[in-house]
Scaffold this active site. Structure first.
Site, PDB file in Angstrom:
ATOM      1  N   HIS A 185       0.747  -1.379  -0.037  1.00 35.36           N
ATOM      2  CA  HIS A 185      -0.063   0.070  -0.110  1.00 35.36           C
ATOM      3  C   HIS A 185       0.902   1.388  -0.026  1.00 35.36           C
ATOM      4  O   HIS A 185       0.083   2.416  -0.118  1.00 35.36           O
ATOM      5  CB  HIS A 185      -0.995  -0.142   1.320  1.00 35.36           C
ATOM      6  CG  HIS A 185      -0.080   0.361   2.297  1.00 35.36           C
ATOM      7  ND1 HIS A 185       0.408  -0.665   3.016  1.00 35.36           N
ATOM      8  CD2 HIS A 185      -0.027   1.418   3.405  1.00 35.36           C
ATOM      9  CE1 HIS A 185       0.982  -0.214   4.273  1.00 35.36           C
ATOM     10  NE2 HIS A 185       0.782   0.945   4.393  1.00 35.36           N
TER      11      HIS A 185
HETATM   12  N1  UDP Z   1      -3.088  -5.165   9.037  1.00 41.20           N
HETATM   13  C1  UDP Z   1      -4.209  -5.809   9.466  1.00 41.20           C
HETATM   14  N2  UDP Z   1      -4.871  -6.133   8.270  1.00 41.20           N
HETATM   15  C2  UDP Z   1      -4.613  -5.950   6.994  1.00 41.20           C
HETATM   16  C3  UDP Z   1      -3.535  -5.543   6.969  1.00 41.20           C
HETATM   17  C4  UDP Z   1      -2.671  -5.194   7.899  1.00 41.20           C
HETATM   18  O1  UDP Z   1      -4.716  -5.797  10.608  1.00 41.20           O
HETATM   19  O2  UDP Z   1      -5.287  -6.558   6.098  1.00 41.20           O
HETATM   20  C5  UDP Z   1      -2.321  -4.634  10.474  1.00 41.20           C
HETATM   21  C6  UDP Z   1      -1.097  -5.414  10.492  1.00 41.20           C
HETATM   22  O3  UDP Z   1      -0.732  -6.559  10.861  1.00 41.20           O
HETATM   23  C7  UDP Z   1      -0.153  -4.192  11.173  1.00 41.20           C
HETATM   24  C8  UDP Z   1      -0.697  -2.780  10.863  1.00 41.20           C
HETATM   25  O4  UDP Z   1      -2.049  -3.318  10.341  1.00 41.20           O
HETATM   26  O5  UDP Z   1      -0.366  -4.493  12.516  1.00 41.20           O
HETATM   27  C9  UDP Z   1       0.214  -2.344   9.739  1.00 41.20           C
HETATM   28  O6  UDP Z   1      -0.420  -1.392   9.164  1.00 41.20           O
HETATM   29  P1  UDP Z   1      -0.207  -1.059   7.714  1.00 41.20           P
HETATM   30  O7  UDP Z   1       0.708  -2.081   7.009  1.00 41.20           O
HETATM   31  O8  UDP Z   1      -1.399  -0.419   7.207  1.00 41.20           O
HETATM   32  O9  UDP Z   1       1.060   0.379   7.863  1.00 41.20           O
HETATM   33  P2  UDP Z   1       2.365   0.651   8.137  1.00 41.20           P
HETATM   34  O10 UDP Z   1       3.037  -0.428   9.308  1.00 41.20           O
HETATM   35  O11 UDP Z   1       3.322  -0.022   6.670  1.00 41.20           O
HETATM   36  O12 UDP Z   1       2.492   1.904   8.430  1.00 41.20           O
END
Ligand code: UDP
Length: 361
Positions: A211
């Site tokens: 994403h």
């Molecule tokens: N996550 C979730 N469902 C999904 C995708 C991600 O619960 O369909 C959780 C993931 O396990 C983690 C968090 O969302 O705990 C991470 O979010 P994301 O990847 O959106 O953000 P980033 O860490 O890249 O900022």
């Protein structure tokens, strides 16, 4: 208005999916600290059921006192509107401290609104650097760190990054290596994991997420990822819970997806996927670490990462968006085990330490 002057009032600002996970850990611990009152503000950066509500239900987070509906728009528009509205809440609440997480526009807006009102800011996940200033997250984290007075660093390298930055010599801040709250979350909620509905996967599948703006905004990069995952899907089934931004971007792409996509899942379903997969392919920051917490190898669909210790340990590799590299490294790392002795991210004890330092500050 400050209701009880003997209480230390902390306004916590969240807005995006990873922040719900992180704040759930610290809020729990803050509830156990005497003399601390937490007020939760949700900016609405992520707002729909699958990206927001489900996390509040599953992680038992109390309903926010303030729910601003500030999702969508350009970075400037979103951050500007947040700045204005968070400032109004802070003027009303008069907190002793503002607590922010990670690297989103909500993080930066809250930190900026607070510091200009002379309210001290604590930043959880401070000191991370990808050294790629094209990433909006990198700008948000650098600026938030610079106006915070307590910097909760998840890793040794995060502490090192801050000690290399001149600003902390002129404006001393409390820089503490505290461990990673996402490891706490993995341990706190691991037993509650559950299989996503209508998801008939055998153990050992490949879990993918994508994403990041640099991937979804660039057709060539997104195409490379899809082709790489298509190739891996020939070897093991790939499943990708689709972030709304990626769903929109894929709709405009002229390459067919040969693997399974599902709607974004809740945190407990995500834990199940992490527990049962044989490999993770992601451009997420949080999911790179979660792969490790679950003993899985990860191929990272980016050119840089702020979680550099996983590269040093060779349990993660940057594959960018080149389809062949994704395929080659993915096959090589399938079913490989990542050993976690707790030394990299603290072993899951960050939340109570953060709460205790906030209560004492
Ligand atoms: N996550 C979730 N469902 C999904 C995708 C991600 O619960 O369909 C959780 C993931 O396990 C983690 C968090 O969302 O705990 C991470 O979010 P994301 O990847 O959106 O953000 P980033 O860490 O890249 O900022």
């Amino acid at each position: 208005m400050r209701s009880d002057p003997t209480l230390k009032k902390v306004v916590t600002v969240v807005g995006a999916r990873p922040q719900f996970v992180k704040s759930s850990v610290v809020s729990r611990a803050l509830q156990r600290e005497e003399g601390v009152q937490e007020v939760l503000l949700h900016t609405g950066q992520h707002f729909d059921t699958s990206m927001s509500d489900v996390f509040f239900q599953q992680l038992d987070i109390p309903a926010p006192k303030y729910m601003l509906n500030l999702g969508g728009g350009t970075h400037g528009l979103m951050t500007g509107r947040m700045l204005e509205q968070i400032e109004a809440v802070l003027l009303k609440e008069q907190p002793n401290r503002v607590l922010v997480y990670g690297d989103t526009n909500s993080t930066l807006a809250a930190a900026l609104a607070a510091v200009k009102l002379h309210i001290p800011v604590a930043h959880v996940e401070a000191g991370l650097r990808s050294f790629d200033r094209k990433m909006p997250e990198e700008i948000n984290r650098i600026l938030t760190d610079q106006v915070s007075d307590i910097l909760f660093c998840p890793t040794e390298s995060a502490v090192r990054n801050l000690s290399n930055e001149e600003i902390y010599r002129k404006h001393p801040a409390q820089i503490v290596r505290i461990g990673d709250v996402m490891e706490d979350a993995t341990r706190l909620f691991g037993d509650k994991s559950r299989r996503p509905q209508n998801c008939e996967l055998e153990r050992g599948f490949i879990l993918a997420t994508a994403h990041r703006a640099e991937n979804t905004n660039c057709q060539m990069r997104l195409k490379g990822i899809v082709k790489g995952l298509n190739a891996l899907n020939q070897v093991r089934p790939v499943v990708l819970p689709l972030h709304p931004r990626t769903r929109h971007a894929l709709a405009r792409l002229d390459v067919a997806l040969e693997f399974k996509t599902i709607a974004p899942v809740g945190y407990l379903e995500m834990l199940w996927l992490l527990q049962h997969c044989g490999l993770v392919a992601t451009d997420s920051g949080g999911v790179q670490k979660e792969a490790f917490f679950h003993g899985k190898h990860c191929i990272t669909l980016r050119d840089s990462t702020e979680w550099v210790e996983l590269l040093d340990e060779d349990v993660n590799v940057l594959v960018g968006t080149d389809a062949r590299t994704i395929e080659r490294e993915g096959i090589r790392r399938l079913d490989m085990v990542a050993e976690n002795d707790g030394s990299l991210y603290g072993g899951g004890h960050a939340g109570p330490k953060i709460a205790s330092l906030i209560a004492k500050a």
